[in-house]
Design a protein around this motif. Sequence first.
Motif, short mmCIF file in Angstrom:
data_model
loop_
_atom_site.label_atom_id
_atom_site.label_comp_id
_atom_site.label_asym_id
_atom_site.label_seq_id
_atom_site.Cartn_x
_atom_site.Cartn_y
_atom_site.Cartn_z
N ALA A 57 0.79 -1.38 0.36
CA ALA A 57 -0.03 0.49 0.13
C ALA A 57 1.26 1.21 0.28
O ALA A 57 1.65 0.91 1.01
CB ALA A 57 -0.88 0.31 0.95
N ILE A 58 0.80 1.79 -1.34
CA ILE A 58 1.89 3.25 -0.85
C ILE A 58 0.84 4.28 -0.99
O ILE A 58 -0.40 4.55 -1.73
CB ILE A 58 2.59 3.03 -2.99
CG1 ILE A 58 3.30 1.81 -2.36
CG2 ILE A 58 3.32 4.33 -2.54
CD1 ILE A 58 3.50 1.29 -4.25
N PRO A 59 1.39 4.87 -0.11
CA PRO A 59 0.67 6.19 0.44
C PRO A 59 0.62 7.31 0.00
O PRO A 59 0.48 8.51 0.27
CB PRO A 59 1.15 6.41 1.92
CG PRO A 59 2.78 6.24 1.58
CD PRO A 59 2.48 5.20 0.98
N HIS A 60 1.01 7.16 -1.69
CA HIS A 60 1.54 8.78 -2.37
C HIS A 60 0.91 8.45 -4.01
O HIS A 60 1.08 6.59 -4.40
CB HIS A 60 2.47 9.59 -2.40
CG HIS A 60 3.50 8.32 -2.35
ND1 HIS A 60 3.77 8.04 -3.75
CD2 HIS A 60 4.57 7.97 -1.60
CE1 HIS A 60 4.96 7.45 -3.55
NE2 HIS A 60 5.15 7.00 -2.53
N PRO A 61 0.63 9.00 -4.66
CA PRO A 61 0.46 8.77 -6.37
C PRO A 61 2.01 8.02 -6.76
O PRO A 61 2.92 8.61 -6.12
CB PRO A 61 -0.93 9.73 -7.13
CG PRO A 61 -0.43 10.70 -5.93
CD PRO A 61 0.51 10.21 -4.73
N PRO A 62 1.39 7.20 -7.64
CA PRO A 62 3.11 7.81 -8.60
C PRO A 62 4.01 8.61 -9.19
O PRO A 62 5.06 8.65 -9.05
CB PRO A 62 2.26 6.79 -10.09
CG PRO A 62 1.08 6.01 -9.79
CD PRO A 62 0.16 7.07 -8.57
N ALA A 63 3.32 9.53 -8.86
CA ALA A 63 3.75 11.01 -9.72
C ALA A 63 4.51 11.60 -8.39
O ALA A 63 5.78 12.59 -9.05
CB ALA A 63 2.56 12.07 -10.12
N PHE A 67 -1.87 2.65 -5.17
CA PHE A 67 -1.13 3.75 -4.97
C PHE A 67 -2.14 4.36 -4.70
O PHE A 67 -3.41 4.37 -5.14
CB PHE A 67 -1.27 4.11 -6.24
CG PHE A 67 1.14 3.62 -6.71
CD1 PHE A 67 1.90 4.21 -5.94
CD2 PHE A 67 0.81 2.32 -7.66
CE1 PHE A 67 3.27 3.78 -7.18
CE2 PHE A 67 2.15 2.09 -8.08
CZ PHE A 67 3.33 2.61 -7.47
N ARG A 68 -2.67 5.57 -3.92
CA ARG A 68 -2.89 6.11 -2.91
C ARG A 68 -3.54 7.10 -4.39
O ARG A 68 -2.12 8.13 -4.72
CB ARG A 68 -3.12 7.38 -2.08
CG ARG A 68 -4.11 7.88 -1.31
CD ARG A 68 -3.45 9.01 -0.81
NE ARG A 68 -2.55 9.81 -0.62
CZ ARG A 68 -1.92 10.87 -0.17
NH1 ARG A 68 -2.26 10.32 1.27
NH2 ARG A 68 -1.54 11.44 -0.62
N ASN A 69 -5.11 7.74 -4.72
CA ASN A 69 -4.94 8.56 -5.87
C ASN A 69 -4.69 9.88 -5.13
O ASN A 69 -4.88 10.27 -4.51
CB ASN A 69 -6.34 8.22 -6.20
CG ASN A 69 -6.39 9.07 -8.02
OD1 ASN A 69 -6.36 9.73 -8.25
ND2 ASN A 69 -6.23 7.86 -8.82
N ALA A 70 -3.99 10.99 -6.30
CA ALA A 70 -4.21 11.77 -5.92
C ALA A 70 -5.31 13.43 -6.06
O ALA A 70 -5.06 13.83 -5.02
CB ALA A 70 -2.94 12.56 -7.34
N THR A 71 -6.23 12.55 -6.67
CA THR A 71 -7.30 13.06 -6.42
C THR A 71 -8.16 12.39 -4.74
O THR A 71 -8.64 11.43 -5.55
CB THR A 71 -8.64 13.02 -7.62
OG1 THR A 71 -7.66 13.62 -8.49
CG2 THR A 71 -9.83 14.08 -7.67
N PRO A 72 -8.21 12.97 -4.58
CA PRO A 72 -9.81 11.75 -3.05
C PRO A 72 -10.66 11.62 -3.39
O PRO A 72 -11.54 12.50 -4.08
CB PRO A 72 -9.69 13.72 -2.09
CG PRO A 72 -8.74 14.58 -2.41
CD PRO A 72 -7.87 14.59 -3.89
#
Length: 166
Positions: A10-16, A50-55
Amino acid sequence: MTSLAGTAYAIPHPPADTPAVSERALLNAWDTARAAAAAHLEGPSRRFLFRNATPGDPPLDLILTDRDACCWAEALDRRIGLDTRTGMALLLRLLALVEVMGRAPWMRGLFDIAHDGTTLHPDLLRAAATQPLDAAARFDEEGMRRRLARLPPGVRGTGPIGARPA
């Protein structure tokens, strides 16, 4: 966490938002992956959530099942740890570099893959270490092209960067 399908992260940020790494660290990751492949190391499939950049948007769910990529991931997990931000950044950048090298014909003058090793142009290595990943955890081909545009067409790497005897 581990599942029947392999290992999941579980990656707490988006790939960017994957951090840049040093050129030396990326080169060491390349060499680690190559040595593992030569040793026929096998690794489990891996899932990256990855967590998405947009909630509110669904997370990006990538599943790594390619035999070579699983080998490289296992090697980096053993050496650095994919449970660390640096380890994950190195793996994602290594995978993105190999992927863009395969789909961008204009890049062919910036690397040479041979049985006894790989030659990477220093500017290609630098770009792969620092260029942001896109929302799909890949390098934007046009962004890489712009970044590497100052190099003359057909230029070859100037030394055996990343080369190791077979």
